[in-house]
Motif scaffolding. Structure first.
Motif, short mmCIF file in Angstrom:
data_model
loop_
_atom_site.label_atom_id
_atom_site.label_comp_id
_atom_site.label_asym_id
_atom_site.label_seq_id
_atom_site.Cartn_x
_atom_site.Cartn_y
_atom_site.Cartn_z
N UNK A 140 46.54 29.62 50.11
CA UNK A 140 47.78 28.97 49.73
C UNK A 140 48.04 29.12 48.23
N UNK A 141 46.97 29.12 47.41
CA UNK A 141 47.13 29.29 45.98
C UNK A 141 47.68 30.68 45.65
N UNK A 142 47.23 31.70 46.39
CA UNK A 142 47.72 33.05 46.16
C UNK A 142 49.19 33.16 46.57
N UNK A 143 49.54 32.53 47.69
CA UNK A 143 50.93 32.54 48.14
C UNK A 143 51.83 31.83 47.14
N UNK A 144 51.30 30.72 46.58
CA UNK A 144 52.06 29.99 45.57
C UNK A 144 52.26 30.85 44.32
N UNK A 145 51.20 31.52 43.90
CA UNK A 145 51.29 32.39 42.72
C UNK A 145 52.27 33.52 42.97
N UNK A 146 52.28 34.07 44.18
CA UNK A 146 53.20 35.16 44.53
C UNK A 146 54.64 34.68 44.46
N UNK A 162 48.73 33.11 25.53
CA UNK A 162 48.18 31.84 25.01
C UNK A 162 48.31 30.68 25.99
N UNK A 163 49.32 30.73 26.88
CA UNK A 163 49.45 29.69 27.89
C UNK A 163 48.25 29.68 28.82
N UNK A 164 47.72 30.87 29.13
CA UNK A 164 46.55 30.96 30.00
C UNK A 164 45.29 30.53 29.26
N UNK A 165 45.21 30.89 27.99
CA UNK A 165 44.00 30.58 27.22
C UNK A 165 44.10 29.24 26.50
N UNK A 166 45.23 28.55 26.67
CA UNK A 166 45.36 27.23 26.06
C UNK A 166 45.70 27.28 24.59
N UNK A 167 46.41 28.31 24.16
CA UNK A 167 46.77 28.44 22.74
C UNK A 167 48.06 27.70 22.41
N UNK A 168 48.60 28.02 21.25
CA UNK A 168 49.81 27.36 20.75
C UNK A 168 51.05 28.07 21.27
N UNK A 169 52.13 27.32 21.38
CA UNK A 169 53.41 27.86 21.82
C UNK A 169 54.28 28.15 20.60
N UNK A 170 54.85 29.35 20.57
CA UNK A 170 55.75 29.71 19.47
C UNK A 170 57.08 29.01 19.69
N UNK A 171 57.64 28.41 18.64
CA UNK A 171 58.89 27.67 18.78
C UNK A 171 60.04 28.61 19.07
N UNK A 201 46.33 28.59 35.55
CA UNK A 201 46.10 29.52 36.66
C UNK A 201 44.66 30.02 36.65
N UNK A 202 44.14 30.27 37.84
CA UNK A 202 42.83 30.91 37.93
C UNK A 202 42.99 32.39 37.57
N UNK A 203 41.90 33.07 37.22
CA UNK A 203 42.01 34.50 36.94
C UNK A 203 42.66 35.29 38.07
N UNK A 228 47.53 38.05 40.31
CA UNK A 228 48.61 38.18 41.29
C UNK A 228 49.96 38.15 40.60
N UNK A 229 50.14 37.21 39.68
CA UNK A 229 51.41 37.08 38.96
C UNK A 229 51.72 38.35 38.17
#
Length: 207
Positions: A2-8, A59-68, A140-142, A147-148
């Motif tokens: 279900x997680x893969x389907x959601x990611x798709x 950075x969203x995946x690695x937990x970094x900062x968001x550029x404004x 997200x998991x790796x 998938x994305x």
């Protein structure tokens, strides 16, 4: 599963929502194909620009900062510069003769200035992609991220094929061949100004 389907599903929705306007830009690019500006320049440039957008979103995946959004809006200067350059060099480009008549390799296509111009417009027009992809990648998991990204890169190709086939339609091809070359620089400049305005970049001048 279900997680893969959601990611798709998330990947398809996110890509479509953030790249629907790219069809118009690709239509204009494909309408300008000539001896100096080839399909490969557009396709490679589109992929190159999109890859850079994805990298900027990681950075969203690695937990970094968001550029404004305000700073992202500065990317609007890229299509403005390209549009002005095309206006200035229009007469020169119409008389320019290409000295190399053979098909260039994929490697040389990557190094082509035409490829970089397409990539620059893709990046500038993709500022909102970053703001959406960063939270999409977060948590997200790796496997989910893989998938994305797989869906994203597949759909970039689909976008290129759809835009190219549309320019092969007689009516669309006729209109684009008549007005495309003339309006492209103004479309690029307008796109750049809209990007700067929509991202609120003008507010940086008051800081």
């Amino acid at each position: 599963m279900s997680q893969l389907a959601t990611a798709l599903a998330e990947a398809i929705i996110a890509f479509t929502a953030t790249n629907i306007d790219d069809i118009i830009i690709l239509l204009l690019f494909f309408s300008q194909i000539n001896i100096n500006f080839r399909r490969r320049h557009i396709i490679v440039g589109q992929y190159l620009g999109f890859i850079l957008l994805v990298i900027a979103s990681l950075p969203g995946f690695f937990g970094g900062l968001v550029v404004s959004r305000e700073w992202i809006g500065l990317l609007g200067l890229l299509p403005i510069a390209i549009g002005i350059k095309q206006l200035v060099n229009r007469e020169q480009e119409t008389t320019e003769i290409q000295t190399i008549t053979g098909e260039k390799s994929f490697f040389f296509s990557i190094l082509s200035p035409q490829t970089y111009q397409v990539a620059a417009v893709t990046i500038a027009n993709g500022g909102d992609n970053i703001s959406i992809y960063i939270p999409l990648f977060a948590g997200k998991t790796p496997i989910g991220l893989l998938v994305i990204l797989s869906v994203f890169f597949f759909m970039v190709g689909v976008w290129c094929v759809v835009a190219y086939l549309l320019t092969r339609q007689p009516t669309i091809a006729y209109v684009l061949s008549r007005v495309g070359k003339k309006v492209v620089p103004f479309v690029l400049i307008g796109l750049g100004l809209f990007i700067i305005y929509e991202r609120g970049t003008f507010t940086l001048l008051g800081k």
